[in-house]
Motif scaffolding. Sequence first.
Motif, PDB file in Angstrom:
ATOM      1  N   ALA A  66       0.833  -1.208   0.000  1.00  0.00           N
ATOM      2  CA  ALA A  66       0.000   0.000   0.000  1.00  0.00           C
ATOM      3  C   ALA A  66       0.864   1.255   0.000  1.00  0.00           C
ATOM      4  CB  ALA A  66      -0.924  -0.012   1.212  1.00  0.00           C
ATOM      5  N   TRP A  67       1.940   1.251   0.797  1.00  0.00           N
ATOM      6  CA  TRP A  67       2.841   2.417   0.808  1.00  0.00           C
ATOM      7  C   TRP A  67       3.463   2.629  -0.570  1.00  0.00           C
ATOM      8  CZ3 TRP A  67       8.126   2.083  -0.152  1.00  0.00           C
ATOM      9  CH2 TRP A  67       8.813   3.297  -0.050  1.00  0.00           C
ATOM     10  N   ALA A  68       3.943   1.556  -1.197  1.00  0.00           N
ATOM     11  CA  ALA A  68       4.568   1.679  -2.516  1.00  0.00           C
ATOM     12  C   ALA A  68       3.562   2.169  -3.557  1.00  0.00           C
ATOM     13  CB  ALA A  68       5.162   0.334  -2.936  1.00  0.00           C
ATOM     14  N   ALA A  69       2.334   1.627  -3.504  1.00  0.00           N
ATOM     15  CA  ALA A  69       1.320   2.022  -4.489  1.00  0.00           C
ATOM     16  C   ALA A  69       0.912   3.480  -4.305  1.00  0.00           C
ATOM     17  CB  ALA A  69       0.102   1.110  -4.350  1.00  0.00           C
ATOM     18  N   ILE A  70       0.753   3.921  -3.060  1.00  0.00           N
ATOM     19  CA  ILE A  70       0.374   5.309  -2.804  1.00  0.00           C
ATOM     20  C   ILE A  70       1.496   6.259  -3.213  1.00  0.00           C
ATOM     21  CG2 ILE A  70      -0.208   6.957  -0.982  1.00  0.00           C
ATOM     22  CD1 ILE A  70      -1.623   4.667   0.476  1.00  0.00           C
ATOM     23  N   SER A  71       2.750   5.857  -2.995  1.00  0.00           N
ATOM     24  CA  SER A  71       3.879   6.691  -3.407  1.00  0.00           C
ATOM     25  C   SER A  71       3.950   6.803  -4.926  1.00  0.00           C
ATOM     26  CB  SER A  71       5.185   6.111  -2.863  1.00  0.00           C
ATOM     27  OG  SER A  71       5.173   6.083  -1.448  1.00  0.00           O
TER      28      SER A  71
ATOM     29  N   ARG B  14       6.636  24.243  -4.588  1.00  0.00           N
ATOM     30  CA  ARG B  14       7.287  23.586  -3.464  1.00  0.00           C
ATOM     31  C   ARG B  14       8.166  22.438  -3.960  1.00  0.00           C
ATOM     32  NH1 ARG B  14       2.253  21.883   0.044  1.00  0.00           N
ATOM     33  NH2 ARG B  14       1.623  21.279  -2.072  1.00  0.00           N
ATOM     34  N   THR B  15       9.077  22.012  -3.098  1.00  0.00           N
ATOM     35  CA  THR B  15       9.924  20.872  -3.449  1.00  0.00           C
ATOM     36  C   THR B  15       9.091  19.604  -3.506  1.00  0.00           C
ATOM     37  OG1 THR B  15      10.475  20.377  -1.140  1.00  0.00           O
ATOM     38  CG2 THR B  15      11.871  21.988  -2.292  1.00  0.00           C
ATOM     39  N   LEU B  16       9.640  18.604  -4.181  1.00  0.00           N
ATOM     40  CA  LEU B  16       8.916  17.337  -4.326  1.00  0.00           C
ATOM     41  C   LEU B  16       8.661  16.683  -2.967  1.00  0.00           C
ATOM     42  CD1 LEU B  16       7.792  15.553  -6.610  1.00  0.00           C
ATOM     43  CD2 LEU B  16       9.904  14.237  -6.499  1.00  0.00           C
ATOM     44  N   TRP B  17       9.635  16.799  -2.063  1.00  0.00           N
ATOM     45  CA  TRP B  17       9.460  16.207  -0.740  1.00  0.00           C
ATOM     46  C   TRP B  17       8.345  16.905   0.032  1.00  0.00           C
ATOM     47  CZ3 TRP B  17      10.071  12.144   2.069  1.00  0.00           C
ATOM     48  CH2 TRP B  17       9.994  12.229   3.468  1.00  0.00           C
ATOM     49  N   GLU B  18       8.263  18.236  -0.052  1.00  0.00           N
ATOM     50  CA  GLU B  18       7.200  18.976   0.625  1.00  0.00           C
ATOM     51  C   GLU B  18       5.834  18.585   0.057  1.00  0.00           C
ATOM     52  OE1 GLU B  18       9.537  23.114   1.817  1.00  0.00           O
ATOM     53  OE2 GLU B  18       8.493  22.954  -0.096  1.00  0.00           O
ATOM     54  N   GLN B  19       5.767  18.427  -1.258  1.00  0.00           N
ATOM     55  CA  GLN B  19       4.517  17.984  -1.872  1.00  0.00           C
ATOM     56  C   GLN B  19       4.156  16.573  -1.415  1.00  0.00           C
ATOM     57  OE1 GLN B  19       4.216  18.666  -6.186  1.00  0.00           O
ATOM     58  NE2 GLN B  19       6.001  20.023  -6.026  1.00  0.00           N
TER      59      GLN B  19
ATOM     60  N   ASP C 263       2.808  16.669   2.162  1.00  0.00           N
ATOM     61  CA  ASP C 263       1.461  17.235   2.135  1.00  0.00           C
ATOM     62  C   ASP C 263       0.466  16.252   1.537  1.00  0.00           C
ATOM     63  OD1 ASP C 263      -0.419  19.654   2.256  1.00  0.00           O
ATOM     64  OD2 ASP C 263      -0.482  19.154   0.108  1.00  0.00           O
ATOM     65  N   TYR C 264       0.924  15.499   0.525  1.00  0.00           N
ATOM     66  CA  TYR C 264       0.053  14.501  -0.110  1.00  0.00           C
ATOM     67  C   TYR C 264      -0.363  13.420   0.882  1.00  0.00           C
ATOM     68  CZ  TYR C 264      -1.097  10.446  -3.015  1.00  0.00           C
ATOM     69  OH  TYR C 264      -1.701   9.332  -3.559  1.00  0.00           O
ATOM     70  N   TRP C 265       0.576  12.935   1.706  1.00  0.00           N
ATOM     71  CA  TRP C 265       0.237  11.922   2.699  1.00  0.00           C
ATOM     72  C   TRP C 265      -0.742  12.473   3.735  1.00  0.00           C
ATOM     73  CZ3 TRP C 265       0.318   6.919   3.419  1.00  0.00           C
ATOM     74  CH2 TRP C 265       1.136   6.128   2.618  1.00  0.00           C
ATOM     75  N   GLY C 266      -0.567  13.742   4.095  1.00  0.00           N
ATOM     76  CA  GLY C 266      -1.521  14.345   5.025  1.00  0.00           C
ATOM     77  C   GLY C 266      -2.920  14.402   4.442  1.00  0.00           C
ATOM     78  N   ARG C 267      -3.014  14.688   3.151  1.00  0.00           N
ATOM     79  CA  ARG C 267      -4.326  14.726   2.499  1.00  0.00           C
ATOM     80  C   ARG C 267      -4.929  13.327   2.368  1.00  0.00           C
ATOM     81  NH1 ARG C 267      -5.758  19.341  -0.294  1.00  0.00           N
ATOM     82  NH2 ARG C 267      -4.225  21.030  -0.265  1.00  0.00           N
ATOM     83  N   VAL C 268      -4.078  12.339   2.086  1.00  0.00           N
ATOM     84  CA  VAL C 268      -4.563  10.963   1.957  1.00  0.00           C
ATOM     85  C   VAL C 268      -5.166  10.478   3.271  1.00  0.00           C
ATOM     86  CG1 VAL C 268      -3.819   8.563   1.677  1.00  0.00           C
ATOM     87  CG2 VAL C 268      -3.060  10.294   0.057  1.00  0.00           C
TER      88      VAL C 268
ATOM     89  N   THR D 291      -6.466  12.177   5.619  1.00  0.00           N
ATOM     90  CA  THR D 291      -7.688  12.903   5.986  1.00  0.00           C
ATOM     91  C   THR D 291      -8.784  12.779   4.934  1.00  0.00           C
ATOM     92  OG1 THR D 291      -6.780  14.941   5.019  1.00  0.00           O
ATOM     93  CG2 THR D 291      -6.410  14.558   7.376  1.00  0.00           C
ATOM     94  N   GLY D 292      -8.487  12.104   3.823  1.00  0.00           N
ATOM     95  CA  GLY D 292      -9.488  11.937   2.776  1.00  0.00           C
ATOM     96  C   GLY D 292      -9.718  13.184   1.950  1.00  0.00           C
ATOM     97  N   ASP D 293      -8.803  14.138   1.997  1.00  0.00           N
ATOM     98  CA  ASP D 293      -8.917  15.379   1.233  1.00  0.00           C
ATOM     99  C   ASP D 293      -8.071  15.260  -0.031  1.00  0.00           C
ATOM    100  OD1 ASP D 293      -9.211  17.919   0.271  1.00  0.00           O
ATOM    101  OD2 ASP D 293      -7.952  18.881   1.797  1.00  0.00           O
ATOM    102  N   PHE D 294      -8.719  15.078  -1.181  1.00  0.00           N
ATOM    103  CA  PHE D 294      -8.003  14.912  -2.445  1.00  0.00           C
ATOM    104  C   PHE D 294      -7.901  16.212  -3.235  1.00  0.00           C
ATOM    105  CE2 PHE D 294     -10.113  10.747  -1.665  1.00  0.00           C
ATOM    106  CZ  PHE D 294      -8.967  10.035  -1.371  1.00  0.00           C
ATOM    107  N   GLY D 295      -8.412  17.304  -2.678  1.00  0.00           N
ATOM    108  CA  GLY D 295      -8.306  18.589  -3.344  1.00  0.00           C
ATOM    109  C   GLY D 295      -9.480  18.890  -4.267  1.00  0.00           C
ATOM    110  N   ILE D 296      -9.279  19.892  -5.124  1.00  0.00           N
ATOM    111  CA  ILE D 296     -10.308  20.345  -6.067  1.00  0.00           C
ATOM    112  C   ILE D 296     -10.041  19.735  -7.433  1.00  0.00           C
ATOM    113  CG2 ILE D 296     -11.374  22.347  -7.174  1.00  0.00           C
ATOM    114  CD1 ILE D 296     -11.903  22.197  -4.197  1.00  0.00           C
ATOM    115  N   SER D 297     -11.104  19.265  -8.081  1.00  0.00           N
ATOM    116  CA  SER D 297     -10.969  18.690  -9.413  1.00  0.00           C
ATOM    117  C   SER D 297     -10.827  19.787 -10.450  1.00  0.00           C
ATOM    118  CB  SER D 297     -12.197  17.823  -9.731  1.00  0.00           C
ATOM    119  OG  SER D 297     -12.203  17.430 -11.087  1.00  0.00           O
TER     120      SER D 297
END
Length: 324
Positions: free
Chosen positions: A15-20, A62-67, A70-75, A77-83
Amino acid sequence: MRAFRRRIFFYLVTAWAAISLNFLIPRLMPGDPATALINKFQGKLSAEAVAALRQLFGSDNRTLWEQYVDYWGRVLTGDFGISYAYYPSPVRDVLDQSIWWTLALVTVCTVISFVIGTGLGMYVGWRRGSWTDSVVPITNFLSSIPYFWFATIMVYVFGILLHWFPISGGYAVGTTIGFNWPFISSAIEHAILPALTIVIASVGGWLLGMRNMMVTTMGEDYVRLAKAKGLSKSRVMYSYAARNAVLPSFSSFAMALGFVVGGSIVTEIVFNYPGVGSVLFKAAQAQDYPLMQGLFLIITLVVLVANLAADTVYVFLDPRTREA
């Protein structure tokens, strides 16, 4: 319990590899959502509007690491952003509106095709060498037809020539969506043709796999012993041969259920069905990274959960695996 813990650890790492990968792949694609959106207007936008769109949908500074953090934090919390493709709708709302159409259609079709295919395969394998073997090439021929072409033929024959079923959409225009009979009956009517396409195209694979396993299993010593003991044919077929022959098909069935959320993309596009497949196709065209990531994430997690459930149930169905 030790084997179960190993499986849990394996699926967590997967799951970690697939999400990354889900985070990296859209960012490795050429272009960006802002350019795709600007190209739709074919030069009709002013310089100020173009600058505003690039500011709104442009590349992240932002740098790739910062993104990634932030992406893991959104995952979590179930927040995928705006389409981007369905702006200004949140990705969660887009998924809520489409995923239930795919679950209702593809889940039912997967179960029906599995039951019909394994049932026919069991009978054909039991009666191998008889006239029932003629069913195999027929179903294989239907399964080998390119999916988009088969769906188009179904639309032309049953929708355009015979006018038996609607050829587009998920329900009739003007119908109020809700738990009412006009909407339910309209949804069922619109789903019949794509459902037939999925079932007919899928039955052959289940039938062939089950038939071959039945032929192999019937040569085992325990099946011969059951016949020598004078047990009834039905008991030998169901309790001895079919029970063991169905195990590989059951694992494949769990995999198929896992991919239900992905939907049948070609079918949904041909029939303009309002499911996840159509949404994913539109998201890819618009380079809608948040929506694609949300869809891929759900598909990945459902596949992993389905496989974990299959592994767990397999232990109870086949005692030989309990030693692992």
